[in-house]
Design a protein around this motif. Sequence first.
Motif, PDB file in Angstrom:
ATOM      1  N   GLU A 172       1.892   1.295  -3.750  1.00 15.08           N
ATOM      2  CA  GLU A 172       1.273   2.223  -4.577  1.00 15.08           C
ATOM      3  C   GLU A 172       0.993   3.778  -3.809  1.00 15.08           C
ATOM      4  O   GLU A 172       0.303   4.677  -4.858  1.00 15.08           O
ATOM      5  CB  GLU A 172       0.189   1.354  -4.174  1.00 15.08           C
ATOM      6  CG  GLU A 172       0.932  -0.541  -5.362  1.00 15.08           C
ATOM      7  CD  GLU A 172       1.861   0.316  -6.373  1.00 15.08           C
ATOM      8  OE1 GLU A 172       1.052   1.487  -7.390  1.00 15.08           O
ATOM      9  OE2 GLU A 172       2.579  -0.571  -6.640  1.00 15.08           O
ATOM     10  N   LYS A 173       1.006   4.422  -3.091  1.00 16.32           N
ATOM     11  CA  LYS A 173       0.464   5.640  -2.989  1.00 16.32           C
ATOM     12  C   LYS A 173       1.322   6.777  -3.483  1.00 16.32           C
ATOM     13  O   LYS A 173       2.414   6.619  -3.651  1.00 16.32           O
ATOM     14  CB  LYS A 173       1.189   6.062  -1.231  1.00 16.32           C
ATOM     15  CG  LYS A 173       0.648   7.330  -0.708  1.00 16.32           C
ATOM     16  CD  LYS A 173       0.878   7.295   0.500  1.00 16.32           C
ATOM     17  CE  LYS A 173       2.008   7.925   0.997  1.00 16.32           C
ATOM     18  NZ  LYS A 173       2.833   7.540   2.375  1.00 16.32           N
ATOM     19  N   ARG A 218       0.556  -1.093  -0.185  1.00 19.38           N
ATOM     20  CA  ARG A 218       0.233   0.133   0.115  1.00 19.38           C
ATOM     21  C   ARG A 218       0.669   0.911  -0.022  1.00 19.38           C
ATOM     22  O   ARG A 218       1.223   2.211  -0.981  1.00 19.38           O
ATOM     23  CB  ARG A 218      -0.633  -0.371   1.833  1.00 19.38           C
ATOM     24  CG  ARG A 218      -1.962   1.602   1.576  1.00 19.38           C
ATOM     25  CD  ARG A 218      -2.843   0.977   2.351  1.00 19.38           C
ATOM     26  NE  ARG A 218      -3.108   0.038   2.463  1.00 19.38           N
ATOM     27  CZ  ARG A 218      -4.359  -0.395   3.573  1.00 19.38           C
ATOM     28  NH1 ARG A 218      -3.361   0.199   4.568  1.00 19.38           N
ATOM     29  NH2 ARG A 218      -4.613  -1.709   3.533  1.00 19.38           N
ATOM     30  N   TRP A 219       1.788   1.075   0.940  1.00 22.66           N
ATOM     31  CA  TRP A 219       2.911   2.068   1.047  1.00 22.66           C
ATOM     32  C   TRP A 219       3.734   2.667  -0.891  1.00 22.66           C
ATOM     33  O   TRP A 219       3.216   3.558  -1.086  1.00 22.66           O
ATOM     34  CB  TRP A 219       4.258   2.562   2.099  1.00 22.66           C
ATOM     35  CG  TRP A 219       5.547   3.137   1.705  1.00 22.66           C
ATOM     36  CD1 TRP A 219       4.580   4.159   2.403  1.00 22.66           C
ATOM     37  CD2 TRP A 219       6.002   2.853   1.085  1.00 22.66           C
ATOM     38  NE1 TRP A 219       6.168   5.129   2.066  1.00 22.66           N
ATOM     39  CE2 TRP A 219       7.206   4.719   1.512  1.00 22.66           C
ATOM     40  CE3 TRP A 219       6.728   2.225   1.413  1.00 22.66           C
ATOM     41  CZ2 TRP A 219       8.596   4.740   1.512  1.00 22.66           C
ATOM     42  CZ3 TRP A 219       8.146   2.383   0.235  1.00 22.66           C
ATOM     43  CH2 TRP A 219       8.946   3.610   0.311  1.00 22.66           C
TER      44      TRP A 219
END
Length: 66
Positions: A64-65, A61-62
């Motif tokens: 793809e931020k 998730r980090w």
Amino acid sequence: MNKRTRKFIGMILLVSWIILYAAVGMTVGAAVVANASGWVQIIFFVISGALWVVPAGLIIRWMEKD
């Protein structure tokens, strides 16, 4: 930090995390759980086999931020 750098760092973190997690899981499994009953072994390996996903998901998730 641009997305490409974040993905590179995230990839290194993911590979490092999985190697470390597998080593710790195998050590605990061999030292502690090997002498336990079959049900305890199954429960341990199912939980430890699925638990690595949570930190990996946070890293992804980090990465793809925007």
